[in-house]
Design an enzyme around this catalytic site. Structure first.
Site, PDB file in Angstrom:
ATOM      1  N   ALA A   1       5.413   5.684   5.139  1.00 45.76           N
ATOM      2  CA  ALA A   1       5.400   6.322   3.872  1.00 45.76           C
ATOM      3  C   ALA A   1       6.269   7.208   3.785  1.00 45.76           C
ATOM      4  O   ALA A   1       6.909   8.532   4.268  1.00 45.76           O
ATOM      5  CB  ALA A   1       3.833   7.231   2.900  1.00 45.76           C
TER       6      ALA A   1
ATOM      7  N   TRP B   1       0.795  -1.263   0.200  1.00 50.04           N
ATOM      8  CA  TRP B   1       0.345   0.304   0.132  1.00 50.04           C
ATOM      9  C   TRP B   1       0.758   1.044  -0.045  1.00 50.04           C
ATOM     10  O   TRP B   1       1.995   1.232  -0.159  1.00 50.04           O
ATOM     11  CB  TRP B   1      -0.749   0.829   1.273  1.00 50.04           C
ATOM     12  CG  TRP B   1      -0.076  -0.675   2.928  1.00 50.04           C
ATOM     13  CD1 TRP B   1       0.252   0.903   3.633  1.00 50.04           C
ATOM     14  CD2 TRP B   1       0.971  -0.754   3.394  1.00 50.04           C
ATOM     15  NE1 TRP B   1       0.136   1.332   5.144  1.00 50.04           N
ATOM     16  CE2 TRP B   1       0.618  -0.346   4.590  1.00 50.04           C
ATOM     17  CE3 TRP B   1       0.747  -2.190   3.088  1.00 50.04           C
ATOM     18  CZ2 TRP B   1       1.828  -0.775   5.545  1.00 50.04           C
ATOM     19  CZ3 TRP B   1       0.969  -2.517   4.145  1.00 50.04           C
ATOM     20  CH2 TRP B   1       1.790  -2.097   5.242  1.00 50.04           C
ATOM     21  N   ASP B   2       0.555   2.779  -0.511  1.00 53.22           N
ATOM     22  CA  ASP B   2       1.095   3.595  -0.585  1.00 53.22           C
ATOM     23  C   ASP B   2       2.953   3.708  -1.143  1.00 53.22           C
ATOM     24  O   ASP B   2       3.666   3.257  -0.193  1.00 53.22           O
ATOM     25  CB  ASP B   2       1.208   4.064   1.641  1.00 53.22           C
ATOM     26  CG  ASP B   2      -0.140   4.608   2.208  1.00 53.22           C
ATOM     27  OD1 ASP B   2      -0.774   4.073   1.545  1.00 53.22           O
ATOM     28  OD2 ASP B   2       0.063   4.581   3.565  1.00 53.22           O
TER      29      ASP B   2
ATOM     30  N   ARG C   1       4.273  13.550   9.218  1.00 48.58           N
ATOM     31  CA  ARG C   1       4.605  12.485   8.040  1.00 48.58           C
ATOM     32  C   ARG C   1       4.851  12.115   6.600  1.00 48.58           C
ATOM     33  O   ARG C   1       4.561  13.695   6.067  1.00 48.58           O
ATOM     34  CB  ARG C   1       4.199  11.060   8.438  1.00 48.58           C
ATOM     35  CG  ARG C   1       2.797  10.835   8.500  1.00 48.58           C
ATOM     36  CD  ARG C   1       2.227   9.760   8.729  1.00 48.58           C
ATOM     37  NE  ARG C   1       0.497   9.205   8.169  1.00 48.58           N
ATOM     38  CZ  ARG C   1      -0.372  10.055   9.753  1.00 48.58           C
ATOM     39  NH1 ARG C   1       0.227  10.208  10.666  1.00 48.58           N
ATOM     40  NH2 ARG C   1      -1.700   9.862   8.825  1.00 48.58           N
ATOM     41  N   ASP C   2       5.167  11.186   5.912  1.00 49.63           N
ATOM     42  CA  ASP C   2       4.548  11.575   4.156  1.00 49.63           C
ATOM     43  C   ASP C   2       5.456  12.154   3.632  1.00 49.63           C
ATOM     44  O   ASP C   2       4.806  13.654   3.096  1.00 49.63           O
ATOM     45  CB  ASP C   2       3.184  11.282   4.081  1.00 49.63           C
ATOM     46  CG  ASP C   2       2.555  10.325   4.537  1.00 49.63           C
ATOM     47  OD1 ASP C   2       2.922   9.752   5.465  1.00 49.63           O
ATOM     48  OD2 ASP C   2       1.023  10.711   4.830  1.00 49.63           O
TER      49      ASP C   2
ATOM     50  N   GLU D   1      -3.330  13.450   4.404  1.00 50.98           N
ATOM     51  CA  GLU D   1      -2.007  12.153   3.797  1.00 50.98           C
ATOM     52  C   GLU D   1      -1.485  12.770   2.331  1.00 50.98           C
ATOM     53  O   GLU D   1      -1.665  12.638   1.640  1.00 50.98           O
ATOM     54  CB  GLU D   1      -3.122  10.962   3.909  1.00 50.98           C
ATOM     55  CG  GLU D   1      -3.536  10.582   5.720  1.00 50.98           C
ATOM     56  CD  GLU D   1      -3.525   9.406   5.942  1.00 50.98           C
ATOM     57  OE1 GLU D   1      -2.546   8.501   6.592  1.00 50.98           O
ATOM     58  OE2 GLU D   1      -4.563   9.019   5.050  1.00 50.98           O
TER      59      GLU D   1
END
Length: 526
Positions: free
Chosen positions: A192, A120-121, A272-273, A347
């Site tokens: 991620a 995923w991601d 994050r990300d 996100e």
């Protein structure tokens, strides 16, 4: 970054804008000068018209000879005395599911890119300007979060590791394994990020270090980490080796971005990300990331008529400016966008530039929208905003911001949409064919049901058409197709003539004519 020049002088560039047409899609350029056979150039029918964006000598110079230490003050000035754009409750109440933003139902059987891993991601290996990289041997590389398929889907985030795949056609993926050697990555697991191939062949991995290595209880502390490596690529495949030590490069400051201690519990807070972005207008280099507004919920007043608990929802899209040439020092800047009292999670933020406009995308869930919205919260989907500069006033696309969502009968079948430079969109198959079962109940059902109704692989690639502040799904392509396309930005490895002070130079214009003929052949222009 080495400058693009002839006889030491920079020149103006005219670069084709991939997919930029009047209600049509043109072919996008591919590294190596060949057309991308995967790009759906026939969509819309009729002749394909490629638009061109002109970059001045100053823009080319700033972009190609950018030095993060020398140019830091110049880049920082763009972010002084600025306020984040705001995604308001009033705007979000304009969200509607329409034929232009809804995908088709995903049915089995579908191909999987891994026999033993959930994935995923995902994100591609890109060059420094954000174009999709093609390595020696003709390989494109895809990264994704992964977990063994023996793990219950709802628990996969607790053991996530970054893995990679490579492909020559962007469709048939070969599994390369986990990226980082065991025990080297920071955090108890990795979430991620983005991966960039620099001009000297070094690969930089920006990722989310979640928790702490060796922790006895699972925590949700999030920090942004960096590692680099060499890449070895030939006809046999792709290998990453000779890794640097991993290090933390960004943490929340509690003022611009909320710390874990300031968060209220509830829906998980975010830092994050990381997404690496080089601004085509200035050459300045940034990390975008998902965050929350600094401070505590008690400091937020959502105003009259809004449920008081909406102050728990404070998502933003953060940004940091590079300060040195090895990507280890960054300056936190005011957020690009805030969703205070509206949404808790923005996100995987990322930007695609088209026709000089900045398209800012983010993923969000239905359950992360604040209460009290009419006619209700937005669905799980890809949301987008557009501005005329990196620090412009971002307005929601399609009035409310919704760009792609799942069909109402299967609202959780795909997630984590990522827009590539040609506006093709990757995502993964999430919880599909739930037969009307609420998503909140899935984790309580027998393991056999959970395994059978989680995809954990790549979903069909979506093709978007974009016109100003309006987007439309125009095609669904094969499962997991990753096209090769270049960003709309100055290119630092092209020959081009020098034209001084507007005076014509016969030889220079002869060279310029040859350049246009190359592009004419590349795009099959009439």
């Amino acid at each position: 970054m080495s400058g693009f020049h002839k006889d030491g002088k920079f020149c103006k560039q005219v670069f084709p804008i991939a997919g930029s047409t009047e209600n049509q899609l043109s072919k996008s350029p591919i590294l190596g000068g060949q057309p991308n056979r995967n790009f759906p150039s026939s969509i819309g029918g009729g002749a394909q018209v490629t638009q061109f964006r002109t970059f001045s000598r100053k823009e080319v110079r700033q972009f190609c000879d950018y030095d993060p230490s020398r140019d830091f003050d110049r880049c920082l000035r763009e972010h002084q005395n600025v306020e984040p754009s705001v995604w308001t409750r009033e705007q979000a109440e304009q969200i509607r599911i329409t034929p232009d933003n809804v995908t088709n139902v995903i049915n089995e059987p579908f191909p999987r890119i891994s026999a033993d891993l959930w994935i995923w991601d995902m994100w591609p290996l890109t060059t420094r300007d954000g174009s999709i990289a093609v390595l020696p041997g003709g390989w494109r590389v895809l990264f994704a979060l992964s977990a063994p398929r023996s793990v219950l889907p709802g628990q996969r985030h607790d053991v996530a590791r970054i893995a990679y795949w490579y492909s020559r056609d962007g469709l048939d993926w070969i599994q390369g394994g986990e990226v980082f050697p065991p025990g080297t990555a920071l955090g108890s697991r990795q979430w991620a990020g983005s991966t960039m191939l620099d001009n000297d062949g070094t690969v930089y991995f920006f990722y989310t270090a979640t928790g702490r290595r060796g922790e006895t209880e699972t925590t949700f502390e999030q920090r942004i980490a960096l590692a680099s490596s060499d890449v070895f690529s030939d006809l046999n495949g792709v290998l990453f080796d000779n890794f640097s030590a991993h290090q933390i490069i960004l943490e929340p400051d509690g003022v611009l971005y909320q710390t874990q201690e300031q968060s209220s519990g509830g829906i998980i807070y975010a830092f994050r990300d990381p997404f690496f972005f080089k601004d085509p207008a200035t050459g300045c280099e940034y990390l975008l990331f998902e965050g929350n507004v600094g401070g505590t919920a008690d400091e937020i007043d959502c105003g009259p008529g809004v449920p008081p608990e909406a102050n728990q929802f404070s998502g933003n899209i953060g940004i940091a400016l590079l300060q040195n040439d090895n990507f280890t020092e960054w300056e936190l800047l005011p957020a690009l966008l805030e969703a205070t009292c509206l949404n808790q999670q923005t996100e995987r933020p990322h930007i695609v530039v088209r026709d000089g406009l900045y398209y800012l995308f983010t993923d969000s869930h239905e359950f992360t929208f604040a209460p009290g919205l009419e006619p209700g919260p937005g669905p799980d989907g890809l949301y987008g905003f557009v501005a005329d500069a990196l620090r412009g006033d971002y307005i929601p696309l399609n009035d409310g911001g919704l760009v792609i969502t799942n069909p109402p009968q299967e609202p959780f079948q795909a997630y984590s949409w990522l827009v590539l430079p040609d506006f093709t969109v990757l995502s993964f198959i999430d919880n599909f064919n739930l037969q009307g079962i609420p998503i909140q109940q899935v984790g309580t059902l027998p393991a056999e049901f959970q395994f059978a109704h989680f995809g954990g692989t790549l979903a069909p690639t979506i093709q978007l058409a974009v016109d100003g502040a309006t987007t439309q799904i125009v095609n669904e392509l094969q499962f997991g197709l990753m096209t090769v396309s270049q960003t709309e930005s100055p290119k630092c490895d092209l020959e081009c003539p020098v034209i001084e002070g507007g005076a014509s130079d016969g030889k220079a214009f002869d060279k310029l004519d040859k350049i246009f003929k190359v592009y004419k052949n590349l795009f099959d222009l009439k």
